[in-house]
Motif scaffolding. Structure first.
Motif, PDB file in Angstrom:
ATOM      1  N   SER A  87     -29.206   5.258  -2.609  1.00 32.81           N
ATOM      2  CA  SER A  87     -30.167   4.727  -1.634  1.00 32.81           C
ATOM      3  C   SER A  87     -29.914   3.248  -1.361  1.00 32.81           C
ATOM      4  O   SER A  87     -30.002   2.806  -0.211  1.00 32.81           O
ATOM      5  CB  SER A  87     -31.598   4.969  -2.101  1.00 32.81           C
ATOM      6  N   PHE A  88     -29.597   2.458  -2.392  1.00 31.12           N
ATOM      7  CA  PHE A  88     -29.286   1.039  -2.179  1.00 31.12           C
ATOM      8  C   PHE A  88     -28.000   0.878  -1.373  1.00 31.12           C
ATOM      9  O   PHE A  88     -27.909   0.025  -0.493  1.00 31.12           O
ATOM     10  CB  PHE A  88     -29.169   0.297  -3.506  1.00 31.12           C
ATOM     11  N   SER A  89     -27.023   1.719  -1.664  1.00 30.12           N
ATOM     12  CA  SER A  89     -25.765   1.649  -0.937  1.00 30.12           C
ATOM     13  C   SER A  89     -25.976   2.012   0.536  1.00 30.12           C
ATOM     14  O   SER A  89     -25.428   1.357   1.430  1.00 30.12           O
ATOM     15  CB  SER A  89     -24.756   2.598  -1.571  1.00 30.12           C
ATOM     16  N   LEU A  90     -26.755   3.034   0.792  1.00 28.50           N
ATOM     17  CA  LEU A  90     -27.029   3.441   2.167  1.00 28.50           C
ATOM     18  C   LEU A  90     -27.789   2.354   2.913  1.00 28.50           C
ATOM     19  O   LEU A  90     -27.497   2.064   4.076  1.00 28.50           O
ATOM     20  CB  LEU A  90     -27.829   4.751   2.174  1.00 28.50           C
ATOM     21  N   ARG A  91     -28.753   1.731   2.259  1.00 28.60           N
ATOM     22  CA  ARG A  91     -29.516   0.653   2.882  1.00 28.60           C
ATOM     23  C   ARG A  91     -28.591  -0.506   3.266  1.00 28.60           C
ATOM     24  O   ARG A  91     -28.695  -1.058   4.368  1.00 28.60           O
ATOM     25  CB  ARG A  91     -30.601   0.169   1.938  1.00 28.60           C
ATOM     26  N   ASP A  92     -27.667  -0.859   2.373  1.00 23.28           N
ATOM     27  CA  ASP A  92     -26.733  -1.947   2.665  1.00 23.28           C
ATOM     28  C   ASP A  92     -25.799  -1.586   3.817  1.00 23.28           C
ATOM     29  O   ASP A  92     -25.482  -2.428   4.655  1.00 23.28           O
ATOM     30  CB  ASP A  92     -25.920  -2.292   1.426  1.00 23.28           C
ATOM     31  N   LYS A  93     -25.358  -0.338   3.861  1.00 23.64           N
ATOM     32  CA  LYS A  93     -24.467   0.101   4.935  1.00 23.64           C
ATOM     33  C   LYS A  93     -25.179   0.048   6.282  1.00 23.64           C
ATOM     34  O   LYS A  93     -24.614  -0.418   7.271  1.00 23.64           O
ATOM     35  CB  LYS A  93     -23.962   1.508   4.657  1.00 23.64           C
ATOM     36  N   ILE A  94     -26.420   0.485   6.333  1.00 20.19           N
ATOM     37  CA  ILE A  94     -27.186   0.442   7.573  1.00 20.19           C
ATOM     38  C   ILE A  94     -27.419  -1.006   7.994  1.00 20.19           C
ATOM     39  O   ILE A  94     -27.287  -1.360   9.176  1.00 20.19           O
ATOM     40  CB  ILE A  94     -28.512   1.210   7.415  1.00 20.19           C
ATOM     41  N   SER A  95     -27.741  -1.854   7.034  1.00 19.26           N
ATOM     42  CA  SER A  95     -27.965  -3.267   7.324  1.00 19.26           C
ATOM     43  C   SER A  95     -26.694  -3.918   7.865  1.00 19.26           C
ATOM     44  O   SER A  95     -26.744  -4.690   8.828  1.00 19.26           O
ATOM     45  CB  SER A  95     -28.432  -3.982   6.059  1.00 19.26           C
TER      46      SER A  95
END
Length: 67
Positions: free
Chosen positions: A22-30
């Protein structure tokens, strides 16, 4: 129902992987949002530079489909 130590360890590991994902996905979207904004700003600056150069050369603002 009782959980054995191995099952507890597997559950904790699964939750840790889910949190990491979830943290990785959030960073990718950001990053994607930042990059799109950066590209739009870069294009706007380039278009402004080209318009300024055209004005310096004495070319008028060309609008419409035939320039």
């Amino acid at each position: 129902m009782t959980l054995e130590p191995q099952q507890i360890f597997q559950l904790v590991g699964l939750l840790a992987v889910l949190a990491l994902f979830s943290f990785s996905l959030r960073d990718k979207i950001s990053y994607g949002r930042w990059f799109k904004r950066w590209e739009a700003d870069r294009k706007a600056r380039r278009d402004a530079e080209l318009a300024a150069e055209a004005r310096e050369r004495g070319e008028g603002d060309k609008t419409g489909p035939w320039g």
